[in-house]
Design an enzyme around this catalytic site. Structure first.
Site, short mmCIF file in Angstrom:
data_model
loop_
_atom_site.label_atom_id
_atom_site.label_comp_id
_atom_site.label_asym_id
_atom_site.label_seq_id
_atom_site.Cartn_x
_atom_site.Cartn_y
_atom_site.Cartn_z
CE LYS A 1 -4.59 -3.41 -8.15
NZ LYS A 1 -4.82 -2.22 -7.30
CB SER B 1 -6.90 -0.15 -9.69
OG SER B 1 -5.90 -0.12 -8.45
CB SER C 1 -6.98 0.66 -5.21
OG SER C 1 -6.88 1.43 -6.42
#
Length: 457
Positions: free
Chosen positions: A75, A150, A174
């Site tokens: 990420k 996310s 997330s």
């Protein structure tokens, strides 16, 4: 070609292919398909090939490790030395860290290969796959459905076979929510089991680091490398005697009909495997999303205080709205939230003296449309953001480990997830139970996923 970590380990051992060949295959696939999915912000082709060559040298020296030559991604809030790391924001569009996050160092040391940095909702401020600056992440199952957030790019890349696994972060679902939306597996470990050092946090109280992978075994293999713990999934193929908690309140309330139907099916399948399903009292739970927002809103504003002073106009409107709301949270509100957190920790931990795991849907609703802002269930309307974190954010507040595994497909052919939760540091129990459930219930689902997600629908 559909790969898993286990297939790569066996293939390397049998000299069927090399890390360089596999890495080049992934790079070419990313170049071909990711323009349609937008799961990467940065692809690290040169670094990946260099690491793959190094992995081959390690293999030739007989250094034993399950992740040698395994391609992963990270990420884009996770620092990578010398590699653009934006947090999904224009504010850090040119930021290149001088050092790796701790988790990156750990995985590089065992010989994994970094394919690149995954797209995400700006700084983790949202639970959908929108990104104002780098473009939205597309759900590989259906373009009009959110990929969740996310860690949206991480989950979409894993689902589309653009990486074999990815490291995400989870402050309010997330990892688990995008895993559920994209039909893959996501684990939020026990709080602090994996260090967040070198990661731009949303909230130090809520943030966790964990893997997203194509199946439970791959998730366990990444966890073994990240934690130096052994997770034995082969001890039994049945769940005989496993006590499964069915929450009476909050964690099974006000859910979509299709989610409820698949949830009940999951519980029946666990019973068929020998598990004992029993109700547990969760009446003490109320307004968990509001509590999570106290931590997330106030702490994220503190994390970004220097950037806000210098670059407020470069943030998205969602981020700026969060900073505005933070001004209405008093010190008293924050201290009260900390005290409530301790109370919830104790009460939830007590439940695990009665049962081994709890099971809930990952989200109360089926994967929503990209542009949906609100959802109405049984006459009650709430924002998509509040709804999608309603079943997951509790475990960020308390720090208990939680695993999202696929729970099947909706009538639209879109995946939803089931969430398994256990006591602190019982990831072994979650992974074992998840693996048994997966082998019993999900083979047809995985076959469909691997067949249909060759190119975006």
């Amino acid at each position: 070609m559909t790969l898993t970590i286990r297939k790569l380990i066996d293939g390397y051992k049998n000299k069927e292919f090399s890390p360089v060949e596999i890495t080049k295959w992934y790079i070419e696939r990313i170049k071909k398909l990711d323009p349609q999915i937008n799961s990467y912000i940065t692809v690290t082709e040169k670094l990946a090939i260099k690491q793959a060559k190094k992995a081959e040298e390690k293999m030739n020296s007989d250094v034993p490790n399950n992740l040698i030559g395994i391609p992963l991604s990270f990420k884009d809030s996770i620092d990578t030395k010398g590699i653009l790391t934006t947090g999904g924001s224009a504010v850090d569009k040119d930021r290149i860290p001088n050092s790796n996050a701790e988790i990156v160092n750990i995985l590089e040391e065992v010989g994994s290969i970094n394919l690149g940095k995954n797209n995400m909702f700006e700084y983790g401020f949202g639970i959908t796959s929108e990104n104002t600056f780098f473009g939205d992440v597309i759900n590989p199952w259906k373009v009009n459905k959110t990929a969740g957030g996310s860690s949206s790019g991480s989950a979409a890349a894993v689902a589309a076979n653009l990486t074999i696994g990815s490291i995400g972060t989870d402050a309010g679902g997330s990892i688990r929510v995008p895993a559920a939306c994209c039909g893959v597996v996501g684990l939020k470990p026990t709080y602090d089991l994996i260090s967040i050092n070198g990661i731009t946090p949303l909230s130090w109280t809520l943030d966790h680091v964990g893997p997203i992978a194509r199946n439970v075994e791959d998730t366990a293999l990444v966890m073994e490398a990240a934690t130096k713990k052994r997770y034995d999934l082969t001890s039994a193929n049945k769940l005989t005697g496993l006590r499964v908690g069915l929450p009476k309140h909050y964690l099974n309330e006000n859910m979509d009909y299709e989610v409820k139907k698949l949830y009940e099916k999951c519980l029946q399948q666990l019973s068929s495997l020998g598990a004992i399903v029993k109700e547990v009292d969760t009446e003490f739970l109320e307004d968990i999303t509001g509590l999570a927002k106290v931590f997330g809103t106030s702490e994220s504003s503190y994390v970004h205080k220097d950037r806000i002073s210098a670059s407020l106009n470069m943030y998205s409107q969602d981020a700026r709205d969060t900073f505005t709301r933070s001004k209405n949270i008093s010190a008293l509100d924050y201290i009260a939230a900390l005290k409530k957190r301790e109370e919830l920790r104790k009460k939830l931990t007590n439940i695990f003296s009665e049962v081994d795991i709890m099971v809930t849907p990952t989200t109360p609703i089926t994967t929503p449309d990209v542009k949906a802002d609100y959802v109405t269930i049984n006459g009650k309307t709430e924002s998509i953001g509040d709804c999608m974190i309603r079943y997951v954010s509790l475990f960020n507040i308390t720090g208990h480990p939680a695993l999202s595994v696929p729970g099947g497909l909706t009538s639209e052919g879109i995946p939803i997830g089931m969430q398994f939760i256990a006591d602190y540091y019982r990831e072994d129990l979650l992974l074992w139970a998840g693996n048994c459930y997966e082998k019993f219930a999900l083979q047809e689902f995985y076959d469909k996923r691997d067949k249909e997600i060759e190119v975006p629908v």
